[in-house]
Design a protein around this motif. Structure first.
Motif, PDB file in Angstrom:
ATOM      1  N   VAL A 191      -8.820  -1.314  11.482  1.00 56.49           N
ATOM      2  CA  VAL A 191      -8.980  -0.453  10.303  1.00 56.49           C
ATOM      3  C   VAL A 191      -7.623   0.098   9.864  1.00 56.49           C
ATOM      4  N   ALA A 192      -6.789   0.480  10.839  1.00 55.41           N
ATOM      5  CA  ALA A 192      -5.450   0.978  10.512  1.00 55.41           C
ATOM      6  C   ALA A 192      -4.614  -0.106   9.832  1.00 55.41           C
ATOM      7  N   LEU A 193      -4.750  -1.350  10.287  1.00 54.52           N
ATOM      8  CA  LEU A 193      -4.035  -2.455   9.648  1.00 54.52           C
ATOM      9  C   LEU A 193      -4.513  -2.661   8.217  1.00 54.52           C
ATOM     10  N   VAL A 194      -5.845  -2.683   8.038  1.00 57.20           N
ATOM     11  CA  VAL A 194      -6.418  -2.923   6.711  1.00 57.20           C
ATOM     12  C   VAL A 194      -6.014  -1.832   5.734  1.00 57.20           C
ATOM     13  N   THR A 195      -5.978  -0.593   6.182  1.00 60.66           N
ATOM     14  CA  THR A 195      -5.659   0.525   5.285  1.00 60.66           C
ATOM     15  C   THR A 195      -4.157   0.774   5.161  1.00 60.66           C
ATOM     16  N   GLY A 196      -3.358   0.038   5.927  1.00 54.08           N
ATOM     17  CA  GLY A 196      -1.912   0.230   5.903  1.00 54.08           C
ATOM     18  C   GLY A 196      -1.178  -0.997   5.417  1.00 54.08           C
ATOM     19  N   GLU A 197      -0.595  -1.720   6.343  1.00 53.92           N
ATOM     20  CA  GLU A 197       0.252  -2.859   6.006  1.00 53.92           C
ATOM     21  C   GLU A 197      -0.473  -3.912   5.179  1.00 53.92           C
ATOM     22  N   MET A 198      -1.716  -4.230   5.548  1.00 54.69           N
ATOM     23  CA  MET A 198      -2.445  -5.268   4.827  1.00 54.69           C
ATOM     24  C   MET A 198      -2.745  -4.826   3.395  1.00 54.69           C
ATOM     25  N   LEU A 199      -3.169  -3.597   3.225  1.00 56.28           N
ATOM     26  CA  LEU A 199      -3.440  -3.076   1.888  1.00 56.28           C
ATOM     27  C   LEU A 199      -2.184  -3.081   1.022  1.00 56.28           C
ATOM     28  N   ASP A 200      -1.059  -2.700   1.611  1.00 62.19           N
ATOM     29  CA  ASP A 200       0.200  -2.695   0.859  1.00 62.19           C
ATOM     30  C   ASP A 200       0.524  -4.093   0.328  1.00 62.19           C
ATOM     31  N   THR A 228     -11.520   4.457   0.504  1.00 63.44           N
ATOM     32  CA  THR A 228     -10.721   5.574   0.000  1.00 63.44           C
ATOM     33  C   THR A 228      -9.242   5.206  -0.050  1.00 63.44           C
ATOM     34  N   ALA A 229      -8.781   4.494   0.974  1.00 67.50           N
ATOM     35  CA  ALA A 229      -7.381   4.048   0.974  1.00 67.50           C
ATOM     36  C   ALA A 229      -7.128   3.079  -0.170  1.00 67.50           C
ATOM     37  N   GLY A 230      -8.073   2.171  -0.405  1.00 68.17           N
ATOM     38  CA  GLY A 230      -7.914   1.236  -1.506  1.00 68.17           C
ATOM     39  C   GLY A 230      -7.906   1.934  -2.856  1.00 68.17           C
ATOM     40  N   ARG A 231      -8.765   2.909  -2.999  1.00 71.09           N
ATOM     41  CA  ARG A 231      -8.813   3.637  -4.273  1.00 71.09           C
ATOM     42  C   ARG A 231      -7.509   4.366  -4.532  1.00 71.09           C
ATOM     43  N   ALA A 232      -6.892   4.894  -3.471  1.00 69.20           N
ATOM     44  CA  ALA A 232      -5.606   5.569  -3.623  1.00 69.20           C
ATOM     45  C   ALA A 232      -4.510   4.614  -4.075  1.00 69.20           C
TER      46      ALA A 232
END
Length: 406
Positions: A191-200, A228-232
């Motif tokens: 989840v941390a990967l998806v909301t961090g580096e991968m999302l970027d 929520t991370a994606g929406r941001a």
């Protein structure tokens, strides 16, 4: 800019609620014998450039540079397929064969596709993608959404989105499809990967973010964090919700104003009420139930409650390997309690609502000239004659792309 009239249309589906006898005044409709399609009989459509500029009765059509005779056939908006998974390699024939033969199958499901997709080249993935898009276009799909979700690494997810974005504006980041095999013992780390580096890496290539909120995938708290991370990052939410069991997916979709909650098979009364009071579209995917022999979603319950419903293929190599919206329309009518008119609306205007679009899914002035001519006098034939290739011709953005004789 030249203009073209398509005339001698037996039945024109406009999806304009102000047109046609008995049309409702709202896009949310229930049972009661009223058509949501805004039907015009003995009709014509005028195209200029990539847009519709006029619709109405053939006898009142303005003069144009070119004329096409529809030959007394039905014309409807191109289908809007708002949920598919087309960037992948390999297939899962053995899994399907075992499931349909009543035998247990222990291969890796989604993980099997992940392995094949990671091993494929960009050229192989794009060739597969364009083959399925051409297949869908022949069957009348002129707008489609597609997702990542079979890479599950930063590099593979971002390349899937980059490839998809070459062919559609409706691209969805689904890094949260399942937990990547490498993180099987550390879902929080994934989840941390998806909301961090991968999302970027993925956000620049996508419009939407999605999550499979289900037992065995991501729970409500994990899904909320991902969306929520994606929406941001400017991505709007969509949710795989309540497919296999009751759960928090639908409520989360409504809470976050997701454009759609997809599957919606196992719903409480509170889930239905939440959808009815929201902008979130319930996207139903009957190909998945057909291919897995699972319980059908209750479209009648949703429609009667005032929920906006879309129909889509869920085209993917595991649970719904079909690109045919007409097939899904027939299933929805036969097994999900929809009328033929409701199913056609949901596969056109409903799909547009699920993508928050007002320039597709209708044939009225200002909309894209995306349309289908059927080898039938009425769109009811899509359910009445299941499995028959009724799509005679397709226009996309004002250009005829399937040049069979009309």
């Amino acid at each position: 800019m030249s203009s073209t009239v398509i005339s001698n249309i037996a039945t024109l589906v406009t999806n304009d609620p102000s047109l046609g006898p008995g049309s409702p005044s709202s896009s949310k409709f229930g049972s009661g014998g009223r058509s949501p399609l805004g039907l015009v009989r003995d009709a014509a459509v005028v195209i200029e450039g990539d847009r519709v500029v006029w619709t109405g009765e053939s006898s009142k059509a303005p003069a144009t540079d070119n004329r096409v005779d529809a030959g007394g056939r039905a014309v409807l908006p191109g289908f809007v397929d708002s949920h598919s998974h087309l960037v992948f390699a390999g297939d899962r024939t053995e899994e399907f064969n075992a499931r349909m033969s009543g035998r247990p199958y222990s291969a890796g499901g989604i993980r099997t596709t992940v392995t094949a997709t990671r091993a494929a080249t960009d050229a192989e993935l794009e060739a597969n993608l364009t083959r399925f898009l051409a297949e869908a276009l022949r069957q009348g799909t002129t707008t489609f959404e597609t997702k990542s979700g079979y890479g599950l690494t930063t590099e593979d997810e971002s390349r899937a989105l980059r490839l998809a974005a070459r062919h559609t504006d409706e691209v969805t980041f689904l890094g949260a499809h399942i937990v990547a095999p490498e993180y099987a013992e550390d879902p929080a780390g994934y989840v941390a990967l998806v909301t961090g580096e991968m999302l970027d890496a993925c956000a620049p290539h996508a419009r939407w973010i999605d999550v499979f909120c289900e037992k065995g995938a991501f729970d409500g708290d994990q899904a909320r964090a991902i969306l929520t991370a994606g929406r941001a990052r400017g991505l709007h939410p969509r949710v795989h919700a309540n497919q296999l069991s009751y759960g928090p997916g639908v409520q989360l979709a409504v809470e976050l104003d997701a454009a759609s909650a997809d599957h919606c098979t196992h719903l409480t009364d509170a889930d239905v009420d939440a959808l009815a009071g929201s902008r979130t579209v319930a996207t139903l995917l009957p190909g998945a139930e057909f291919s897995t022999r699972a319980e059908w979603p209750d479209a009648r319950r949703l429609l009667d409650a005032g929920v906006t419903v879309a129909l889509s293929t869920d085209c993917n190599p595991g649970s719904s390997f079909t690109s045919s919206v007409p097939f899904c329309i027939a299933l929805a009518v036969r097994d999900m309690g929809m009328t033929p008119d409701e199913a056609v609306w949901s596969a056109t205007a409903g799909g547009a609502r699920a993508l928050r679009r007002d320039d597709v899914g209708r044939l009225t002035p200002g909309a894209y000239a995306d349309l289908v001519i059927l080898d039938a006098p009425s769109p009811v034939h899509l359910a009445y004659r299941p499995g028959v290739p009724l799509v005679r011709a397709v226009w996309r953005r004002g250009r005829r792309v399937e040049p069979r004789p009309v």
